[in-house]
Design a protein around this motif. Structure first.
Motif, PDB file in Angstrom:
ATOM      1  N   ARG A 157      28.832  17.341  -1.125  1.00 29.12           N
ATOM      2  CA  ARG A 157      29.627  17.290  -2.356  1.00 29.12           C
ATOM      3  C   ARG A 157      29.166  16.167  -3.272  1.00 29.12           C
ATOM      4  NH1 ARG A 157      35.509  15.595  -1.250  1.00 29.12           N
ATOM      5  NH2 ARG A 157      34.408  13.600  -1.194  1.00 29.12           N
ATOM      6  N   ASP A 158      28.766  15.033  -2.676  1.00 30.34           N
ATOM      7  CA  ASP A 158      28.327  13.881  -3.469  1.00 30.34           C
ATOM      8  C   ASP A 158      26.853  13.943  -3.847  1.00 30.34           C
ATOM      9  OD1 ASP A 158      30.888  12.972  -3.189  1.00 30.34           O
ATOM     10  OD2 ASP A 158      30.430  11.458  -1.665  1.00 30.34           O
ATOM     11  N   GLY A 159      26.174  15.023  -3.457  1.00 34.88           N
ATOM     12  CA  GLY A 159      24.770  15.173  -3.820  1.00 34.88           C
ATOM     13  C   GLY A 159      23.833  14.252  -3.067  1.00 34.88           C
ATOM     14  N   LYS A 160      24.189  13.881  -1.832  1.00 34.40           N
ATOM     15  CA  LYS A 160      23.368  12.952  -1.055  1.00 34.40           C
ATOM     16  C   LYS A 160      22.660  13.631   0.113  1.00 34.40           C
ATOM     17  CE  LYS A 160      26.244   8.927  -2.157  1.00 34.40           C
ATOM     18  NZ  LYS A 160      27.090   7.835  -1.601  1.00 34.40           N
ATOM     19  N   ALA A 161      22.640  14.957   0.118  1.00 36.06           N
ATOM     20  CA  ALA A 161      22.037  15.671   1.245  1.00 36.06           C
ATOM     21  C   ALA A 161      20.549  15.359   1.370  1.00 36.06           C
ATOM     22  CB  ALA A 161      22.252  17.176   1.089  1.00 36.06           C
ATOM     23  N   GLY A 162      19.846  15.302   0.253  1.00 34.64           N
ATOM     24  CA  GLY A 162      18.416  15.003   0.297  1.00 34.64           C
ATOM     25  C   GLY A 162      18.141  13.626   0.864  1.00 34.64           C
TER      26      GLY A 162
END
Length: 418
Positions: A96-101
């Motif tokens: 959700r916070d866009g930190k998967a990468g």
């Protein structure tokens, strides 16, 4: 202001100095730097080496130092000195916070270190752990002087052109799954200063941007932290435990850098702003695709719906293929088909965010899965088997499929209109 650097290896030191140094680290590279009345002893280590860990432990316990500094940031220190709490990993929040990468990059780095460590029966960063534990036993202040790992990764990624970023990702992936063994003797030899300098010089010639972010910037950052944390501490003796690759640069900046240390540290910790023009590309694509739909429907409803079908089939199909390759749940694959054609026209959300969240909801990792992460990330099979890493793969591969589908479908649409 008097500044002095003694570039001596321990085995070349004077007889008097050698008598004060425990024998276990005679072969470890040392540098002695005096700055602002503070005496710094830099010991260069290999991050996976029994000899380095033993040398640091004996030197830290020698009673010759008033403080110990380590090449760690707070996050890495917490992970190193306590049992890593994989069960606290909130994949839903990460996606959700866009930190998967960023999490995938961290896991890949951890996998590479663990793969090497398993060959030699020693944990990654054992010498840093030894320094931290000994500092606590000796009741010495422990100084964390390295830049936050996430900041370093972001600055490294931002420093290279987009096409070179593919090498970064490929390098992480290959390092994670490679089965090639590394000779411990070869690792020990890396601590020899001349070999290190020639190695990094060759590296800089191929990618000076990466060298700047990964090595040079951190040299300056650690030098600034050391000066800042030891300000007004004349007479203090500090043992600095660092990777051997930072030895030369850190010694040089610690001795010669005349800039304000606090300002230097803040500058090097800042995330560089992203260029504006890449942000405009998704919006431009959205405008072009919608314009194509408008032109198609203005010519005939049949052509318009044909273009819509092309967009949904190619974009959604390739995103679904990515989720399928990642072994996502059937409903996750279906969500890719539905979400990708829509999210590709909305630059504020990615298809992988939808598929990743759906997969994490349908197959929430169990505690046992999270506890097994540190073992599963060392093999490609483990990444696909563990539900936690599989969620990240679903996120990445469905995003990749949607991105490819956007370009392929876009060209196909305007091909139909031409």
């Amino acid at each position: 202001m008097a500044q002095e650097v003694h570039a001596d290896f321990a085995d070349n030191a004077s007889a008097t100095a050698a008598a004060d140094v425990p024998p276990a680290h005679h072969d470890q590279p040392l540098r002695h730097v005096s700055r602002d009345g503070v005496d710094y002893t830099l010991i260069g280590t290999a991050h996976v080496s029994r000899a380095s860990a033993d040398a640091v432990r004996e030197l830290a316990a020698s009673g010759r130092f008033d403080a110990i500094a380590v090449e760690l940031c707070q996050a890495r220190y917490d992970a190193l000195t306590a049992e890593r709490k994989w069960t606290d990993l909130d994949l839903y929040k990460i996606i959700r916070d866009g930190k998967a990468g960023l999490v995938m990059a961290n896991l890949a780095l951890s996998a590479y270190q663990r793969r090497i460590a398993e060959q030699f029966g020693i944990e990654p960063g054992a010498e840093m752990r030894a320094a931290a534990v000994t500092a606590k036993e000796q009741d010495l202040p422990l100084q964390l002087v390295d830049r936050d790992l996430a900041t370093t990764l972001r600055r490294s990624y931002a420093s290279v052109p987009w096409y070179k970023r593919l090498y970064l990702m490929a390098g992480l992936a290959l390092g994670m799954v490679s089965s090639e063994e590394i000779d411990e003797e070869a690792i020990e030899k890396l601590k020899e200063g001349d070999i290190l300098e020639s190695t990094f010089t060759e590296f800089a010639e191929h990618s000076p941007e990466l060298y700047e972010a990964l090595i040079s910037e951190r040299d300056r950052y650690m030098a600034a932290c050391l000066r800042e944390q030891n300000a007004d501490a004349a007479g203090r003796r500090v043992l600095v435990v660092i990777g051997a690759g930072h030895m030369e640069g850190l010694a040089r900046h610690l001795a010669d850098d005349g800039s304000d240390p606090a300002a230097q540290r803040e500058q090097l910790a800042a995330i560089p702003p992203r260029a504006r023009w890449p942000r405009l590309i998704p919006w431009a694509i959205m405008v072009l695709i919608l314009t194509g739909f408008y032109i198609g429907f203005s010519r005939s409803p049949e052509l318009g719906w044909q273009l819509v079908f092309i967009w949904v089939a190619i974009n959604g199909g390739l995103a679904a293929l990515g989720a399928l390759v990642a072994r996502g749940h059937p409903l996750t694959v279906l969500s890719a088909v539905v979400a990708a054609p829509i999210t590709s026209l909305n630059p504020t959300i990615a298809a992988g965010m939808v598929t990743g969240l759906v997969e994490s909801w349908l197959r929430k990792p169990r505690v046992a899965d999270l506890e097994n992460l540190r073992f599963d990330i060392t093999t490609l099979k483990g990444w696909f088997r563990n539900p936690a890493t599989r969620i990240l793969l679903v996120f990445f591969l469905s995003n990749l499929g949607s991105a490819i589908g956007t370009w392929v479908a876009g060209f196909r649409i305007f091909g139909e209109l031409s």
